[in-house]
Design an enzyme around this catalytic site. Structure first.
Site, PDB file in Angstrom:
ATOM      1  N   LYS A 130       0.830  -1.213   0.000  1.00  0.00           N
ATOM      2  CA  LYS A 130       0.000   0.000   0.000  1.00  0.00           C
ATOM      3  C   LYS A 130       0.861   1.259   0.000  1.00  0.00           C
ATOM      4  CE  LYS A 130      -4.315  -1.807   1.644  1.00  0.00           C
ATOM      5  NZ  LYS A 130      -5.156  -2.178   2.762  1.00  0.00           N
ATOM      6  N   LYS A 211      -5.420 -10.362  -6.346  1.00  0.00           N
ATOM      7  CA  LYS A 211      -6.543 -10.562  -5.423  1.00  0.00           C
ATOM      8  C   LYS A 211      -7.663  -9.560  -5.729  1.00  0.00           C
ATOM      9  CE  LYS A 211      -6.741  -8.660  -1.587  1.00  0.00           C
ATOM     10  NZ  LYS A 211      -6.634  -7.988  -0.314  1.00  0.00           N
ATOM     11  N   LYS A 214     -11.090  -4.020  -2.972  1.00  0.00           N
ATOM     12  CA  LYS A 214     -12.049  -2.909  -3.029  1.00  0.00           C
ATOM     13  C   LYS A 214     -11.472  -1.753  -3.841  1.00  0.00           C
ATOM     14  CE  LYS A 214     -13.585  -3.917   1.525  1.00  0.00           C
ATOM     15  NZ  LYS A 214     -13.553  -3.523   2.910  1.00  0.00           N
TER      16      LYS A 214
END
Ligand code: TYM
Length: 346
Positions: A130, A211, A214
């Protein structure tokens, strides 16, 4: 075995109690089928075997830079809570609450910060991935797993049912608890991660090697199936899902895209691999996709109906969450008191 390595400090105290479960989901956008299959569906299936605490982790959502609209976050927290109930979590039998309504989470996180080595956090895979895309990295992103550890440890949690991507965070929670217990005595129960055998890592339908997430679901229309998607969107997304140039539906030889579709199909139908292979023998991927559309719609439509029902009475939804927070606080306050006593700030 030393005290710090026993599975549950509580078990040492006497009679075995019902195992306690804690898990959470971030209120960032609408939930997708990956979170449903990897987490929510598992919670629902086993909700009567355990004492459960399910949390909408809005403090964690603050670490995501796109979440800058306070009204949006408030609405997303309600909507995720309504999806918990719509998916089948019984509000009477389980504690469901919004994390920020129980201040003990933030307070315990601070205390745990003081005993958690920086290097442990810098090594976290999610932090590294991230942070890699950001120009400026907030401290909260690095500290995220300590708050998650506080969530879990506050409730003397035995089991943490999550998808595969959260395994490392739960293992870190154990390490944080062990270190704290070694320093200050046997304060925390050591939690165990529970990962489903099937569906622990649902992949993107447009890119089956990453994966389903969101953030990608927000920027790419064919990436995910969201729990509130319309019939048209579900159909379009599944029919456009990436497969390969073959046509034989076999688990063993399936490419990542086909395996992903088969996995979602298997989790939602509860059929065995043999049964599924027999069903699609000689008919190709088109039939698999069509059947998956029907199964997904059959799963989503009752959830969406119950969701609308919960969202039509926000006062009642808020009241359920307030009662959940009160019940959560009564447990969390006891643990925090124990922790403060152990470190000398009571
Ligand atoms: P979050 O909100 O990203 O995801 C919620 C749950 O859904 C699972 N999941 C998936 N499972 C299978 N395939 C996927 N593609 C997929 N995407 C998500 C996640 O593994 C998770 O179980 N850090 C946590 C929230 C959290 C938490 C906690 C969880 C905060 N405190 C304490 C457990 C205990 C998270 O970001 O989940």
């Amino acid at each position: 075995m030393s005290k710090a390595t026993t599975t549950s400090a509580f078990y040492d105290a006497g009679p075995v109690r019902t195992p306690r479960v804690f898990s959470g989901i971030q209120p960032t956008g609408v939930l997708h089928i990956g979170s449903y299959v990897g987490a929510l569906q598992q919670w629902v299936a086993r909700q009567h075997e355990h004492e459960n605490i399910f949390c909408v982790v809005d403090l964690h959502a603050l670490t995501i830079p796109e979440v800058v609209d306070p009204r949006g976050l408030r609405a997303a927290s309600r909507s995720v809570a309504a999806l918990f109930f719509a998916a089948g979590i019984d509000p009477a039998a389980n504690i469901v609450f919004v994390q920020s309504q129980v201040h003990e989470h933030a307070e315990l996180a601070w205390i745990l910060n003081c005993t958690t080595p920086l290097g442990w956090l810098q090594r976290m895979t999610q932090f590294k991935s991230k942070a890699a895309g950001l120009e400026s990295v907030g401290t909260g992103l690095l500290d995220y797993p300590v708050l998650q550890a506080a969530d879990i440890l506050l409730y003397d949690t035995d089991l943490v049912p999550v998808g595969d991507d959260q395994r490392q965070h739960v293992e870190l929670t154990r390490d944080i608890a062990i270190r704290f217990n070694n320093l200050f005595g046997d304060v925390f129960t050591l939690p165990r991660v529970v990962i489903p055998d099937l569906g622990a890592r649902i992949m993107g339908l447009d890119e089956p090697t990453v994966k389903m997430s969101k953030s990608l679901a927000e920027s790419r229309s064919g990436h995910a199936i969201n729990l509130l998607d319309s019939e048209v969107t579900v159909r379009k997304t599944i029919m456009a899902a990436v497969t390969d140039s073959g046509r034989e539906v076999r688990f063993e030889y399936a490419s990542p895209g086909v395996l992903n579709l088969l996995t979602i199909y298997q989790v939602l139908t509860d059929l065995s691999k043999d049964e599924i292979e027999r069903e699609f023998e000689g008919v190709g991927y088109g039939q698999l996709k069509k059947a998956l559309v029907e199964v997904v719609l059959g799963t989503l439509s009752p959830i969406q109906e119950r969701f609308r029902c919960y969202m039509s009475d926000l006062d009642e939804l808020d009241a359920i969450l307030a009662r959940g927070a009160e019940r959560a606080r009564s447990i969390a306050a006891g643990t925090l008191h124990r922790v403060k006593g152990a470190v000398g700030i009571d």
